[in-house]
Design a protein around this motif. Structure first.
Motif, PDB file in Angstrom:
ATOM      1  N   THR A  37      39.835  37.447   6.863  1.00 10.75           N
ATOM      2  CA  THR A  37      41.115  37.704   7.523  1.00 10.75           C
ATOM      3  C   THR A  37      41.153  37.137   8.941  1.00 10.75           C
ATOM      4  OG1 THR A  37      40.387  39.837   8.410  1.00 10.75           O
ATOM      5  CG2 THR A  37      41.412  39.856   6.231  1.00 10.75           C
ATOM      6  N   GLY A  38      40.003  36.782   9.479  1.00  8.60           N
ATOM      7  CA  GLY A  38      39.965  36.311  10.867  1.00  8.60           C
ATOM      8  C   GLY A  38      40.236  34.828  11.023  1.00  8.60           C
ATOM      9  N   GLY A  39      40.421  34.133   9.900  1.00  3.96           N
ATOM     10  CA  GLY A  39      40.726  32.713   9.979  1.00  3.96           C
ATOM     11  C   GLY A  39      39.512  31.816  10.070  1.00  3.96           C
ATOM     12  N   ASP A  40      38.310  32.391  10.060  1.00  2.00           N
ATOM     13  CA  ASP A  40      37.112  31.548  10.096  1.00  2.00           C
ATOM     14  C   ASP A  40      37.043  30.693   8.832  1.00  2.00           C
ATOM     15  OD1 ASP A  40      35.711  32.480  12.512  1.00  2.00           O
ATOM     16  OD2 ASP A  40      35.587  34.384  11.447  1.00  2.00           O
ATOM     17  N   VAL A  41      36.659  29.422   8.999  1.00  2.00           N
ATOM     18  CA  VAL A  41      36.442  28.548   7.847  1.00  2.00           C
ATOM     19  C   VAL A  41      34.979  28.701   7.435  1.00  2.00           C
ATOM     20  CG1 VAL A  41      36.499  26.194   6.966  1.00  2.00           C
ATOM     21  CG2 VAL A  41      38.180  26.934   8.673  1.00  2.00           C
ATOM     22  N   VAL A  42      34.764  29.218   6.226  1.00  2.00           N
ATOM     23  CA  VAL A  42      33.408  29.566   5.787  1.00  2.00           C
ATOM     24  C   VAL A  42      33.120  28.897   4.446  1.00  2.00           C
ATOM     25  CG1 VAL A  42      31.905  31.481   5.124  1.00  2.00           C
ATOM     26  CG2 VAL A  42      33.586  31.804   6.948  1.00  2.00           C
ATOM     27  N   SER A  43      31.961  28.270   4.336  1.00  2.00           N
ATOM     28  CA  SER A  43      31.503  27.751   3.042  1.00  2.00           C
ATOM     29  C   SER A  43      30.261  28.523   2.643  1.00  2.00           C
ATOM     30  CB  SER A  43      31.117  26.271   3.129  1.00  2.00           C
ATOM     31  OG  SER A  43      32.025  25.554   3.911  1.00  2.00           O
ATOM     32  N   ILE A  44      30.188  28.850   1.366  1.00  2.00           N
ATOM     33  CA  ILE A  44      29.033  29.606   0.875  1.00  2.00           C
ATOM     34  C   ILE A  44      28.390  28.833  -0.270  1.00  2.00           C
ATOM     35  CG2 ILE A  44      28.276  31.777  -0.179  1.00  2.00           C
ATOM     36  CD1 ILE A  44      30.849  33.037   0.947  1.00  2.00           C
ATOM     37  N   GLY A  45      27.072  28.651  -0.184  1.00  2.00           N
ATOM     38  CA  GLY A  45      26.325  28.123  -1.320  1.00  2.00           C
ATOM     39  C   GLY A  45      25.474  29.244  -1.871  1.00  2.00           C
ATOM     40  N   MET A  46      25.582  29.490  -3.177  1.00  2.00           N
ATOM     41  CA  MET A  46      24.781  30.553  -3.768  1.00  2.00           C
ATOM     42  C   MET A  46      23.816  29.983  -4.791  1.00  2.00           C
ATOM     43  SD  MET A  46      27.367  33.711  -4.367  1.00  2.00           S
ATOM     44  CE  MET A  46      28.033  34.627  -2.991  1.00  2.00           C
ATOM     45  N   ASN A  47      22.619  30.551  -4.822  1.00  2.00           N
ATOM     46  CA  ASN A  47      21.600  30.141  -5.791  1.00  2.00           C
ATOM     47  C   ASN A  47      21.299  28.646  -5.728  1.00  2.00           C
ATOM     48  OD1 ASN A  47      21.286  32.780  -6.905  1.00  2.00           O
ATOM     49  ND2 ASN A  47      23.266  32.503  -7.874  1.00  2.00           N
ATOM     50  N   VAL A  48      21.228  28.151  -4.497  1.00  2.00           N
ATOM     51  CA  VAL A  48      20.883  26.748  -4.280  1.00  2.00           C
ATOM     52  C   VAL A  48      19.372  26.614  -4.427  1.00  2.00           C
ATOM     53  CG1 VAL A  48      20.945  24.885  -2.574  1.00  2.00           C
ATOM     54  CG2 VAL A  48      22.801  26.560  -2.637  1.00  2.00           C
ATOM     55  N   PRO A  49      18.879  25.589  -5.171  1.00  4.43           N
ATOM     56  CA  PRO A  49      17.419  25.433  -5.287  1.00  4.43           C
ATOM     57  C   PRO A  49      16.773  25.263  -3.917  1.00  4.43           C
ATOM     58  CG  PRO A  49      18.552  24.019  -6.850  1.00  4.43           C
ATOM     59  CD  PRO A  49      19.604  24.589  -5.940  1.00  4.43           C
ATOM     60  N   SER A  50      15.633  25.924  -3.705  1.00 11.23           N
ATOM     61  CA  SER A  50      14.936  25.869  -2.419  1.00 11.23           C
ATOM     62  C   SER A  50      13.447  25.773  -2.663  1.00 11.23           C
ATOM     63  CB  SER A  50      15.240  27.141  -1.621  1.00 11.23           C
ATOM     64  OG  SER A  50      14.276  27.348  -0.606  1.00 11.23           O
ATOM     65  N   GLU A  51      12.765  24.877  -1.944  1.00  7.08           N
ATOM     66  CA  GLU A  51      11.312  24.776  -2.091  1.00  7.08           C
ATOM     67  C   GLU A  51      10.639  26.055  -1.634  1.00  7.08           C
ATOM     68  OE1 GLU A  51       9.552  21.415  -0.185  1.00  7.08           O
ATOM     69  OE2 GLU A  51      10.962  20.034  -1.151  1.00  7.08           O
ATOM     70  N   ARG A  52      11.143  26.635  -0.546  1.00  2.00           N
ATOM     71  CA  ARG A  52      10.475  27.785   0.058  1.00  2.00           C
ATOM     72  C   ARG A  52      10.765  29.071  -0.695  1.00  2.00           C
ATOM     73  NH1 ARG A  52      11.450  30.130   5.475  1.00  2.00           N
ATOM     74  NH2 ARG A  52      12.527  28.276   6.176  1.00  2.00           N
ATOM     75  N   LEU A  53      12.014  29.241  -1.146  1.00  2.64           N
ATOM     76  CA  LEU A  53      12.409  30.535  -1.706  1.00  2.64           C
ATOM     77  C   LEU A  53      12.679  30.504  -3.211  1.00  2.64           C
ATOM     78  CD1 LEU A  53      14.917  31.695   1.079  1.00  2.64           C
ATOM     79  CD2 LEU A  53      12.531  32.331   0.848  1.00  2.64           C
ATOM     80  N   GLY A  54      12.610  29.316  -3.827  1.00  2.00           N
ATOM     81  CA  GLY A  54      12.995  29.221  -5.235  1.00  2.00           C
ATOM     82  C   GLY A  54      14.496  29.024  -5.349  1.00  2.00           C
ATOM     83  N   ARG A  55      15.222  30.076  -5.040  1.00  2.00           N
ATOM     84  CA  ARG A  55      16.687  30.004  -4.938  1.00  2.00           C
ATOM     85  C   ARG A  55      17.080  30.630  -3.625  1.00  2.00           C
ATOM     86  NH1 ARG A  55      19.553  27.200  -8.997  1.00  2.00           N
ATOM     87  NH2 ARG A  55      17.934  26.811 -10.543  1.00  2.00           N
ATOM     88  N   LYS A  56      18.134  30.130  -3.049  1.00  2.00           N
ATOM     89  CA  LYS A  56      18.570  30.682  -1.763  1.00  2.00           C
ATOM     90  C   LYS A  56      20.081  30.607  -1.680  1.00  2.00           C
ATOM     91  CE  LYS A  56      18.556  26.232   0.602  1.00  2.00           C
ATOM     92  NZ  LYS A  56      18.067  25.391   1.684  1.00  2.00           N
ATOM     93  N   ASP A  57      20.626  31.322  -0.710  1.00  2.00           N
ATOM     94  CA  ASP A  57      22.034  31.207  -0.370  1.00  2.00           C
ATOM     95  C   ASP A  57      22.144  30.535   1.002  1.00  2.00           C
ATOM     96  OD1 ASP A  57      22.561  32.563  -2.693  1.00  2.00           O
ATOM     97  OD2 ASP A  57      23.360  34.367  -1.743  1.00  2.00           O
ATOM     98  N   VAL A  58      23.241  29.849   1.206  1.00  2.00           N
ATOM     99  CA  VAL A  58      23.513  29.186   2.481  1.00  2.00           C
ATOM    100  C   VAL A  58      24.933  29.543   2.903  1.00  2.00           C
ATOM    101  CG1 VAL A  58      23.649  26.962   3.687  1.00  2.00           C
ATOM    102  CG2 VAL A  58      22.056  27.234   1.776  1.00  2.00           C
TER     103      VAL A  58
END
Ligand SMILES: [Zn+2]
Length: 152
Positions: A37-58
């Motif tokens: 509701t605040g007008g922030d432009v936000v992008s979300i990546g979910m379950n992105v492959p990650s070397e460190r975590l296996g899967r991660k969110d961004v």
């Protein structure tokens, strides 16, 4: 920028929160008070492959540089998060989150008789312990699933 970071489109200015445990991106947004509701432009990546975590969110928040204290609260749900401050498409600062000593106004005390949940104008405040958080008003300790206590 690595190839994996590029999965979510580049932003010109703002903050990229990387290495969030998968499934926690929405909790991260709730902690930051971002609900769309605040007008922030936000992008979300979910379950992105990650070397460190296996899967991660961004999470990428455009045109907003989040303060270190805001980001430290994230450590409760994303202890390995990396914070990248972006200016003109370049990463100009990179931080890790630190566990804060106290968290105010972000989480709800589960004790119904706590002064912070009885409708008094008192912000919740928790002391951060090694293995959980403790309400400074009633000493209730939350050890598991801290994210479920986020105020929305
Ligand atoms: Zn309490």
């Amino acid at each position: 920028m690595t190839d994996q970071q590029l999965r979510v489109s580049k932003i010109r200015n703002g903050t990229v929160i990387d290495h969030i445990p998968s499934g926690q991106a929405l909790n991260v947004l709730a902690i930051l008070g971002i609900d769309g509701t605040g007008g922030d432009v936000v992008s979300i990546g979910m379950n992105v492959p990650s070397e460190r975590l296996g899967r991660k969110d961004v999470v990428k928040v455009e045109d907003r540089e989040l303060s270190q204290s805001e980001l430290d609260v994230l450590s409760l749900v994303a202890p390995d998060a990396t914070i990248n401050i972006i200016r003109e498409y370049d990463v100009t600062e990179k931080h890790r989150v630190d566990r804060p000593e106290r968290v105010t106004g972000v989480l709800r005390c589960p004790n119904r008789n706590c002064i912070t949940t009885e409708g008094e104008p008192v912000d919740s405040e928790f002391e951060v312990l090694d293995d959980g958080i403790r309400c400074v008003y009633c000493d209730t300790i939350i050890r598991d699933d801290i994210a479920s206590h986020i105020l929305v």
